[in-house]
Design an enzyme around this catalytic site. Structure first.
Site, mmCIF file in Angstrom:
data_model
loop_
_atom_site.group_PDB
_atom_site.id
_atom_site.type_symbol
_atom_site.label_atom_id
_atom_site.label_comp_id
_atom_site.label_asym_id
_atom_site.label_seq_id
_atom_site.Cartn_x
_atom_site.Cartn_y
_atom_site.Cartn_z
ATOM 1 N N CYS A 8 33.494 -36.028 57.329
ATOM 2 C CA CYS A 8 33.679 -37.432 56.963
ATOM 3 C C CYS A 8 35.085 -37.580 56.389
ATOM 4 C CB CYS A 8 32.586 -37.928 56.005
ATOM 5 S SG CYS A 8 32.601 -37.233 54.343
ATOM 6 N N ASN A 11 34.744 -35.823 52.213
ATOM 7 C CA ASN A 11 33.871 -34.656 52.077
ATOM 8 C C ASN A 11 33.160 -34.634 50.722
ATOM 9 O OD1 ASN A 11 34.162 -31.026 52.108
ATOM 10 N ND2 ASN A 11 32.584 -32.275 53.023
ATOM 11 N N CYS A 13 30.588 -37.511 50.173
ATOM 12 C CA CYS A 13 29.408 -38.376 50.308
ATOM 13 C C CYS A 13 28.569 -38.022 51.532
ATOM 14 C CB CYS A 13 29.808 -39.848 50.385
ATOM 15 S SG CYS A 13 30.563 -40.493 48.882
ATOM 16 N N ARG A 14 29.070 -38.388 52.712
ATOM 17 C CA ARG A 14 28.284 -38.263 53.936
ATOM 18 C C ARG A 14 28.187 -36.835 54.455
ATOM 19 N NH1 ARG A 14 31.544 -42.639 57.222
ATOM 20 N NH2 ARG A 14 33.164 -41.691 55.937
ATOM 21 N N SER A 15 29.325 -36.167 54.622
ATOM 22 C CA SER A 15 29.271 -34.829 55.231
ATOM 23 C C SER A 15 28.557 -33.799 54.360
ATOM 24 C CB SER A 15 30.657 -34.360 55.673
ATOM 25 O OG SER A 15 31.589 -34.363 54.619
ATOM 26 N N ASP A 122 30.015 -45.576 55.110
ATOM 27 C CA ASP A 122 30.495 -44.869 53.928
ATOM 28 C C ASP A 122 29.889 -45.543 52.701
ATOM 29 O OD1 ASP A 122 31.847 -43.624 51.864
ATOM 30 O OD2 ASP A 122 33.800 -43.731 52.848
#
Length: 153
Positions: A8, A11, A13-15, A122
């Site tokens: 993301c 690195n 939140c999402r990934s 995001d």
């Protein structure tokens, strides 16, 4: 061992969520999952506390993860690279040196909603509900990915 990278922007939140979710579904002896960001904003930081909290609510511990930036060597080190959104996909592809490297890069939500090229939103500037929504999207995609990968073993 098949090595998978989740990417993301920062690195945090999402990934990290994607890494934790997919790793929880795969045999650690056969598969390795890592994550990175296309930016250098958060290098060395732990995941966002809201990502840690939503993962924990679902029985996944991502507290040991540390943000790092995506580098060209990742094309060599990883077999599959999942981008969380189109912007990060484009940033990763821009670093690829050949078609073989480009072929490793996929949009993660295309696993659960094929050929739609949808973004994982995001959640960084949103409320806590955004993190739960992201978790659910990544859970669904990771379930499809794990089914595909486990069927190969």
């Amino acid at each position: 061992m098949t090595k998978i990278l989740m990417v993301c922007l920062g690195n945090i939140c999402r990934s990290p969520l994607a890494e934790g979710i997919l790793q929880s579904k795969l045999d650690h002896k056969l598969f390795s999952v890592d994550s990175a960001g296309t930016s250098s904003y958060h290098i060395g930081n732990k995941p966002d506390p809201r990502s840690i909290a939503v993962a924990k609510q679902h029985g996944i511990d991502i507290t040991k993860q540390q943000a790092r930036q995506f580098i060209k060597q990742d094309f060599i080190d990883f077999d599959i690279i999942y981008a969380m959104d189109n912007s990060n996909y484009d940033n990763i592809i821009a670093l690829a040196e050949n078609d073989a490297q480009k072929s490793k890069v996929k949009l993660i939500l295309n696993e659960s909603v094929p050929e739609q090229n949808l973004d994982v939103p995001d959640p960084y500037f949103g409320g806590d509900n955004g993190f739960e929504k992201v978790y659910k999207l990544l859970e669904e995609a990771s379930e499809k990915i794990s089914q595909q990968l486990n069927s190969l073993t």
